[in-house]
Each structure stands twice: as C-alpha cells, then as structure tokens.
Design an enzyme around this catalytic site. Sequence first.
Site, PDB file in Angstrom:
ATOM      1  N   ARG A  65      -7.658   2.923   6.934  1.00  0.00           N
ATOM      2  CA  ARG A  65      -6.784   3.922   6.333  1.00  0.00           C
ATOM      3  C   ARG A  65      -6.772   5.154   7.232  1.00  0.00           C
ATOM      4  O   ARG A  65      -7.814   5.572   7.743  1.00  0.00           O
ATOM      5  CB  ARG A  65      -7.251   4.292   4.925  1.00  0.00           C
ATOM      6  N   ASP A  70      -3.605   2.023  14.186  1.00  0.00           N
ATOM      7  CA  ASP A  70      -2.586   1.314  13.417  1.00  0.00           C
ATOM      8  C   ASP A  70      -2.256   2.089  12.145  1.00  0.00           C
ATOM      9  O   ASP A  70      -1.184   1.911  11.574  1.00  0.00           O
ATOM     10  CB  ASP A  70      -3.074  -0.090  13.048  1.00  0.00           C
ATOM     11  N   GLY A 104      -2.384  -5.831   9.472  1.00  0.00           N
ATOM     12  CA  GLY A 104      -2.535  -6.914   8.508  1.00  0.00           C
ATOM     13  C   GLY A 104      -1.247  -7.648   8.205  1.00  0.00           C
ATOM     14  O   GLY A 104      -1.168  -8.368   7.210  1.00  0.00           O
ATOM     15  N   TYR A 105      -0.235  -7.497   9.069  1.00  0.00           N
ATOM     16  CA  TYR A 105       1.095  -8.023   8.775  1.00  0.00           C
ATOM     17  C   TYR A 105       1.374  -9.404   9.357  1.00  0.00           C
ATOM     18  O   TYR A 105       2.537  -9.769   9.548  1.00  0.00           O
ATOM     19  CB  TYR A 105       2.157  -7.043   9.270  1.00  0.00           C
ATOM     20  N   GLU A 137       1.099   9.283   7.246  1.00  0.00           N
ATOM     21  CA  GLU A 137       2.175   8.332   7.512  1.00  0.00           C
ATOM     22  C   GLU A 137       3.069   8.222   6.268  1.00  0.00           C
ATOM     23  O   GLU A 137       2.575   8.386   5.144  1.00  0.00           O
ATOM     24  CB  GLU A 137       1.627   6.961   7.920  1.00  0.00           C
ATOM     25  N   SER A 146       0.799  -1.231   0.000  1.00  0.00           N
ATOM     26  CA  SER A 146       0.000   0.000   0.000  1.00  0.00           C
ATOM     27  C   SER A 146       0.830   1.279   0.000  1.00  0.00           C
ATOM     28  O   SER A 146       0.296   2.354  -0.243  1.00  0.00           O
ATOM     29  CB  SER A 146      -0.943   0.006   1.208  1.00  0.00           C
ATOM     30  N   HIS A 193       1.149   0.645  11.021  1.00  0.00           N
ATOM     31  CA  HIS A 193       0.414   0.091   9.887  1.00  0.00           C
ATOM     32  C   HIS A 193       0.782  -1.371   9.649  1.00  0.00           C
ATOM     33  O   HIS A 193       1.129  -1.782   8.547  1.00  0.00           O
ATOM     34  CB  HIS A 193       0.682   0.913   8.618  1.00  0.00           C
TER      35      HIS A 193
END
Length: 378
Positions: A202, A226, A251-252, A231, A45, A248
């Site tokens: 987002r 997050d 989702g990692y 950013e 992203s 962020h």
Amino acid sequence: MKIVIDENIPLAEDFFSAHGEIVRLPGRQLSAADVADADALLVRSVTRVDEALLGGSQVKFVGTCTIGMDHLDQPWLDQQGIRYINAPGCNANSVVEYVYAALAHLNIDWRGKTVGIIGCGNVGGALYRALTAQGVNCRCYDPLLSLEQNPDLCELEDVLQCDIVSLHTPLTTTGMHPSRHLLTEQQLLQLPRGGILLNCGRGAVIDNKALLQVMHERSDLQVVLDVWEWEPNIDLSLLARVALGSPHIAGYSFDGKLKGTAMIYDAFCESFGLAPSVTLTDVLPAVEHNRIEAPLGADDWQAVRELIDQVYAIAADDKRLRTVASDAGGQGEALSQGFDQLRKDYPVRREFNNYQVTGVAANTPLAITLKAMGFIVQ
C-alpha cells in the site's frame, strides 16, 4: 437480485449472471445512488465501502476481489449485519512475479543478495517461501507473526540493512502496529548504499514526501513503486525519480484476478444459499504456445532474465505510466483518469506456472531456480 460489480473484475458475468442482474460501474466513482437497490456489491481496492456508500441501501453482501480490506469500514459493516469477504492469497503469485520481473529488469540477481521482506502475510509469505527455496538469505519483519511461524523474523532495523527490501503490508492506522508511514525519512536513510526498495503493498506505508527527499539526497538508491500515496493523483516528481513505476497492477495477473473472482463467487453463493454452477477451471483459458526455450549459451542469471521478460515485460508497465504522466502535463484530473484507465485496460498477463521451459537439464541450479519461481521445468 441486483449485483453491482467493479468494471475491472474480469469475467464476472460468467460467474454471477445466472443469479441476477449485473451492473458494471467504475469502482472509484461508485456512489450511494448506484448501489441503493443492489443486493450485492463486488469491488476492488479503489472503492471505499462505508456508511457514505451503503447507508440506506439494501446491500447484504460485499465482496472485495483483493487480499487487503483497508478500504472496507469493517466495524460499520459488522454493525449493520452486512457480510463482507475478501480473497486472501488470490494475487500473491502475481505480486511475487512482479518483484522478480522488476529485479530482473534492473539486473539485480536476488540469489546473491540479502532480501528483506516487510509484511509476511499472503504475499510476503509467498515471496519468502519462493526465495528460501532458491537458497536466498531472507530477513523478515512482521510483528503479527511468531518465530515458530517464520524463523527469519527480526527487527525492522535489521531488515532495512538488506540489499533488497520489499514491502507487502496492508495499510492500517490503528492497533499496536499501525503500518501507515512505517517508513519515514529516519528509516529510509538506514537503507544501505546501492540499496533496492520495492513497494507492492500500500502506498502510504512509505511516507512519499520523505521518500522523495531521501532520493534527492541518495542517488545510489533504486526504488520500484507499484503503489503510491494519494493515488491515482500520484506525485510526478517521485515518478521521475523511481527506477520503475506502475499503476498499482502488481497483483493484476489474469490468473490472480480470476482467482479472486472465483473466491468471491463461492462466498456469494454460500451467503445467499445458492448452489455454485461455475468453477475457476471452467473459465480459466489455457495459454497457447506455452513452451518457451531457455537461451542457448547464456549463463543462469541471463537465462532467468530473458525467460522472465518473455512472459512479463515489466518495462512496458513503466512506459505506459510515464506516457500517461507526460500526456497529463501535470493536470491532476487527467493524471488520475489516466492512472485508472491503465488499470482498466491492463493487458492480459499470465503467471509463470502456465509456461513450460525447455532446454534446461533437470536438477541443475537453473532448474531449481525456475521451479521455485513457478515455471514448469521437465
């Protein structure tokens, strides 16, 4: 064939090396020169994919190993005949588990709360299904869905009255329902006393300046971020106010990232008329020592908290970000680099479905909760 790949996409060599030359580069720093002679581009992203990047290149395929596509200039790609594909749902479980871990760390038992979900696509929908399976009362806002698709849809104002509000919307600036600054000061002030607000979608869906102002006025609110507006150069004064902050990485999870790679690989092979030679099962390693024991003598909520922490200690994510912010000393470039480095070096986090919980009787409320969360309970 030359394939340029974001350095944060895991095990890409295992999938793509048989089909061409692999070039790994930092996603946020990709330039037109880097991709001029590439045939395919794989991003996450942080890379804006548009004419400035691809104009004049020979790229024929763009894959983003993410759910969202707001970083792709889709009209321009369509105009150029460049195929692009995302990985819908790849990290949904990872983000849902981030929400669980954040609430557990804050000692907020969601089972006794009303949970509002803003955005009920792949991630928000997964959270909704998991919570309702636990008997949680949910209210959802998603103007793109119908009551037939989600019977708990209601107006945004009703969702904002929930004890917990979790955002999972993509970032859009056009159309009938743009999401940018969906929550401004007016909406944020509607949150109830003692409310919990999480943003794992987002950053710019919440007006961050307004959020900081509201948090100055409302010390009762607990906020988990997050994702951040602007950013990687995040607002340090906002970081100082939030209960939990992370770079962020909701989702990692390792599973989610690999699932995204596998989905893009299959689309890549289809696009170039290649036979896939690798599957997710081939490269996804099993978790060693995956049996974890429920704590003896603990009540159900304490057991849930301790089991989550054994698998995903979210406090470490928060600590790493605050350390980077402190070391940066307010220097924007140092902060941005540190933020991205945390994403690059993010430790392996495996999802709950890799772990078997022992010491829990079948069909008990605790077993039902853990199964709904994804744990294996036998």
